[in-house]
Design an enzyme around this catalytic site. Structure first.
Site, PDB file in Angstrom:
ATOM      1  N   ARG A  98       0.906  -1.169   0.000  1.00 51.74           N
ATOM      2  CA  ARG A  98       0.000   0.000   0.000  1.00 51.74           C
ATOM      3  C   ARG A  98       0.919   1.185   0.000  1.00 51.74           C
ATOM      4  O   ARG A  98       1.595   1.468   0.981  1.00 51.74           O
ATOM      5  CB  ARG A  98      -0.913  -0.029   1.231  1.00 51.74           C
ATOM      6  CG  ARG A  98      -1.770   1.233   1.388  1.00 51.74           C
ATOM      7  CD  ARG A  98      -2.780   1.340   0.232  1.00 51.74           C
ATOM      8  NE  ARG A  98      -3.713   2.436   0.481  1.00 51.74           N
ATOM      9  CZ  ARG A  98      -3.565   3.668   0.008  1.00 51.74           C
ATOM     10  NH1 ARG A  98      -2.509   3.971  -0.756  1.00 51.74           N
ATOM     11  NH2 ARG A  98      -4.466   4.591   0.256  1.00 51.74           N
ATOM     12  N   HIS A 101       1.913   7.168   1.643  1.00 51.64           N
ATOM     13  CA  HIS A 101       0.779   8.084   1.536  1.00 51.64           C
ATOM     14  C   HIS A 101       0.469   8.682   2.899  1.00 51.64           C
ATOM     15  O   HIS A 101       1.072   8.333   3.911  1.00 51.64           O
ATOM     16  CB  HIS A 101      -0.451   7.342   1.002  1.00 51.64           C
ATOM     17  CG  HIS A 101      -0.968   6.297   1.951  1.00 51.64           C
ATOM     18  ND1 HIS A 101      -0.383   5.070   2.116  1.00 51.64           N
ATOM     19  CD2 HIS A 101      -2.038   6.300   2.810  1.00 51.64           C
ATOM     20  CE1 HIS A 101      -1.036   4.367   3.018  1.00 51.64           C
ATOM     21  NE2 HIS A 101      -2.044   5.084   3.449  1.00 51.64           N
ATOM     22  N   HIS A 103      -3.237  10.735   5.048  1.00 53.31           N
ATOM     23  CA  HIS A 103      -4.664  11.069   4.994  1.00 53.31           C
ATOM     24  C   HIS A 103      -4.942  12.356   5.768  1.00 53.31           C
ATOM     25  O   HIS A 103      -4.178  12.755   6.652  1.00 53.31           O
ATOM     26  CB  HIS A 103      -5.514   9.964   5.632  1.00 53.31           C
ATOM     27  CG  HIS A 103      -5.258   8.594   5.115  1.00 53.31           C
ATOM     28  ND1 HIS A 103      -5.790   8.123   3.932  1.00 53.31           N
ATOM     29  CD2 HIS A 103      -4.541   7.559   5.634  1.00 53.31           C
ATOM     30  CE1 HIS A 103      -5.404   6.882   3.745  1.00 53.31           C
ATOM     31  NE2 HIS A 103      -4.649   6.505   4.760  1.00 53.31           N
ATOM     32  N   GLU A 107      -6.050   7.154  11.115  1.00 54.47           N
ATOM     33  CA  GLU A 107      -6.249   5.774  10.638  1.00 54.47           C
ATOM     34  C   GLU A 107      -5.948   4.774  11.746  1.00 54.47           C
ATOM     35  O   GLU A 107      -4.813   4.663  12.203  1.00 54.47           O
ATOM     36  CB  GLU A 107      -5.337   5.516   9.437  1.00 54.47           C
ATOM     37  CG  GLU A 107      -5.357   4.080   8.933  1.00 54.47           C
ATOM     38  CD  GLU A 107      -4.340   3.838   7.834  1.00 54.47           C
ATOM     39  OE1 GLU A 107      -3.599   2.834   7.926  1.00 54.47           O
ATOM     40  OE2 GLU A 107      -4.277   4.655   6.884  1.00 54.47           O
ATOM     41  N   HIS A 146       2.928   7.297   5.837  1.00 58.63           N
ATOM     42  CA  HIS A 146       3.166   5.918   6.234  1.00 58.63           C
ATOM     43  C   HIS A 146       3.001   4.999   5.033  1.00 58.63           C
ATOM     44  O   HIS A 146       2.583   5.427   3.953  1.00 58.63           O
ATOM     45  CB  HIS A 146       2.198   5.509   7.344  1.00 58.63           C
ATOM     46  CG  HIS A 146       0.755   5.713   6.993  1.00 58.63           C
ATOM     47  ND1 HIS A 146       0.112   6.933   7.156  1.00 58.63           N
ATOM     48  CD2 HIS A 146      -0.185   4.877   6.460  1.00 58.63           C
ATOM     49  CE1 HIS A 146      -1.145   6.831   6.759  1.00 58.63           C
ATOM     50  NE2 HIS A 146      -1.352   5.593   6.327  1.00 58.63           N
ATOM     51  N   GLU A 169     -11.316   6.524   0.419  1.00 60.24           N
ATOM     52  CA  GLU A 169      -9.995   5.935   0.199  1.00 60.24           C
ATOM     53  C   GLU A 169      -9.362   6.445  -1.095  1.00 60.24           C
ATOM     54  O   GLU A 169      -8.134   6.492  -1.224  1.00 60.24           O
ATOM     55  CB  GLU A 169     -10.129   4.407   0.167  1.00 60.24           C
ATOM     56  CG  GLU A 169      -8.863   3.637  -0.117  1.00 60.24           C
ATOM     57  CD  GLU A 169      -7.873   3.623   1.037  1.00 60.24           C
ATOM     58  OE1 GLU A 169      -6.835   2.958   0.921  1.00 60.24           O
ATOM     59  OE2 GLU A 169      -8.131   4.294   2.056  1.00 60.24           O
TER      60      GLU A 169
END
Length: 387
Positions: A98, A101, A103, A107, A146, A169
């Protein structure tokens, strides 16, 4: 009580019949789907009024499939009542990444199966890496970059919970997406290298992609400018639970996991037991069902109450202060997460409310015998069952 699987193994699809009330379905029906939520077909006679849906299944969510894994989400778009929290179910293969990135939202994560390596660099340029296994997880504060990578064997599958019901997402700040939208001359100036150094960066976001399984953590660790101020990973499954005859509860809030502003409770209810009648005064409750099957009745005031059935992979939701219970209706352990957009866990149980109110006043309301009130324990019993 709705129809359920008889002990002899025979089964009839649920019908909107309760005693002498109702009638069978003659028109089109979806027996497989109706069997998943029988209390919607034939609700208990104590159900009244109209409530919004408090149930969604991840199997009804769009699945975004990539090389290296997949993801699907449950947000306000899928479950409109869920305004405070949203969830993502994600799978990574061994080596699946993943991508790096961050947000706008915090999270919180719980590992369902397998193992993953998480990496974080915080605002003080301190680095953190950790390997996380089943029953463990992490919390990444809003804006902190992360990444997540599946480890050896078959990678991992996990649940992510974000502290905004309107989360999407697909609106993540991705490293590759950002750089593909930045002029190469700007990148070259930023790193003091020729523009040609960026000739091969991806033209679009990677999101989830296949990589190599990383080496052991001891060989992969980078310290940054020093140790992080707090541990971003949690070991929820290793916590000593509150134990009762009919189940256990593990509560993980900021008193035990200081990095997190989201609170979780992992509840296990044995057959015949139930999560007691209670409510939460400080936050809405977002639920994720891990295994088993259960039902929840929610009271919404104004003589309104409705019952919903849940099984593994389902999401439940409760508005703040709405009283409810969750009953194990299956033959195996019911396991689910209770999630709250709050740094601390708070609940008010019906039993102790009555026990700590003058009994004469309670009896005047309910016409119950003193022997009932006298037997209520003075400590909380989150999971209860028959005598």
């Amino acid at each position: 009580m709705s129809q359920r699987m008889p002990k002899d193994g025979s089964y009839q699809p649920p019908q909107p019949i309760r005693g002498k009330l109702g009638a069978s379905i003659l028109g089109p029906s979806n027996p497989a789907r109706e069997a998943q939520d029988p209390d919607r077909i034939a609700p208990p006679k104590t159900d009244h009024g109209t409530l919004p849906s408090l149930r969604w299944s991840f199997c009804d969510s769009h699945n975004r499939i990539s090389e290296g894994g997949w993801s699907r989400q449950t947000t306000m778009r899928e479950l409109p009542i869920a305004t405070e929290l949203a969830g993502v179910n994600m799978r990574l293969t061994a080596g699946g990444i993943r991508e790096m990135h961050w947000h706008k939202e915090g999270e919180w994560a719980y590992m369902l199966k397998g193992r993953a390596r998480i990496t974080v660099v915080d605002q003080n340029l301190c680095a953190f890496q950790s390997d996380v296994g089943e029953g463990e997880g992490w919390f990444f504060p809003a804006g902190i970059p992360h990444s997540i990578q599946g480890l050896e064997d078959d990678g991992c599958e996990f649940l992510l919970v974000f502290d905004d019901g309107n989360f999407d997402e697909n609106e993540t700040f991705l490293l590759t997406d950002w750089l593909s939208c930045t002029p190469k001359e700007v990148l070259a100036k930023n790193f003091s290298v020729p523009q040609s150094a960026f000739d091969h960066i991806p033209p679009n976001e990677l999101y989830i992609f296949q990589g190599k399984v990383p080496p052991p953590l001891t060989k992969d660790r980078i310290a940054g400018l020093g140790p992080v101020s707090m541990d971003y990973s949690h070991r929820m499954s290793k916590m000593e639970p509150i134990r009762m005859k009919y189940g256990t509860v593990r509560i993980l809030d900021s008193t035990k996991f200081p990095a997190s502003t989201t609170t979780a409770a992992l509840v296990e209810v044995e057959p015949g037991g139930m999560r007691e009648l209670h409510w939460h005064p400080n936050a809405d409750e977002w639920q994720y069902y891990i295994s088993g099957q259960g039902r929840m009745t929610v009271f919404a005031s104004r003589h309104s109450a409705q019952t919903f059935d849940y099984q593994a992979g389902d999401v439940g939701y409760l508005p703040r202060a709405a009283p409810h219970y969750v009953e194990n209706t299956g033959t195996t352990t019911l396991r689910f997460l209770e999630m709250f957009k709050s740094p601390v866990f708070e609940d008010v149980p019906l039993a102790q409310w009555l026990a700590f109110t003058p009994h004469e006043l309670v009896r005047a309301h309910l016409n119950i015998d003193e022997s009932v009130l006298a037997k209520i324990p003075h400590r909380k019993t989150p999971v209860v069952g028959p005598r």
